[in-house]
Write an enzyme that holds these catalytic residues in place. Sequence first.
Site, mmCIF file in Angstrom:
data_model
loop_
_atom_site.group_PDB
_atom_site.id
_atom_site.type_symbol
_atom_site.label_atom_id
_atom_site.label_comp_id
_atom_site.label_asym_id
_atom_site.label_seq_id
_atom_site.Cartn_x
_atom_site.Cartn_y
_atom_site.Cartn_z
ATOM 1 N N SER A 40 24.202 32.706 -17.342
ATOM 2 C CA SER A 40 23.056 32.793 -18.248
ATOM 3 C C SER A 40 22.731 34.274 -18.404
ATOM 4 C CB SER A 40 21.845 32.061 -17.664
ATOM 5 O OG SER A 40 22.141 30.703 -17.509
ATOM 6 N N MET A 59 20.026 37.038 -13.901
ATOM 7 C CA MET A 59 21.150 36.248 -14.366
ATOM 8 C C MET A 59 21.449 35.144 -13.355
ATOM 9 S SD MET A 59 24.955 37.731 -15.233
ATOM 10 C CE MET A 59 24.308 38.978 -16.334
ATOM 11 N N CYS A 60 21.846 33.979 -13.846
ATOM 12 C CA CYS A 60 22.234 32.904 -12.945
ATOM 13 C C CYS A 60 23.550 32.307 -13.402
ATOM 14 C CB CYS A 60 21.138 31.839 -12.844
ATOM 15 S SG CYS A 60 20.926 30.798 -14.291
ATOM 16 N N THR A 61 24.138 31.496 -12.540
ATOM 17 C CA THR A 61 25.352 30.787 -12.928
ATOM 18 C C THR A 61 24.998 29.345 -13.240
ATOM 19 O OG1 THR A 61 25.891 30.234 -10.643
ATOM 20 C CG2 THR A 61 26.903 32.212 -11.544
#
Length: 185
Positions: A40, A59-61
Amino acid sequence: MDATLLGLLGLALLGALHAQDDVPVQPDFQQDKLTGKWFSVGLASNSDWFKEKKHLMKMCTTVISASADGNLEVTSTYPKGDQCVTRNSLYTKTEQPGRFSYTSPRWGSKHDIRVVETNYDEYALVATQIAKSTGSSTMVLLYSRTKELSPERLERFTQFSRERGLTDDEILILPETGKKLEGPG
């Protein structure tokens, strides 16, 4: 709940759904190509929680997989404080390919989710209209297969978010985190 309140909630939900009517969905959407790991990299929203938490977001996965019944299982892992948190969601397919619905078990909010555009191997632009008892909000997500995305894709995300009525203060390119986000931290 009295009839007046129910009527107002119904109108709010109807308004939220109409606000999403003009949002396109990826032509010839191919759900199997959307599955896999994404980062993201962009998030835009006019919701109160976003305004309150924006300065903390990273940010994330997200891992998207197809369930046996054709829905999407969406697992997002993101940093929260000094740990990683994982959230699982089930996006239920609708009659329109590329459009999904989701109801938050925690908040009771209804989500109308549309994959607006994607080339499957680089980026995906996703628009969500969220309706809950206190009103509605708009959210736009930009997913990338890598942690970096071209300036053109970032600009398209910003432009699309503005078209949805979001202001520059409500649009965020998510900074990378120092943590490895492969799974629970």
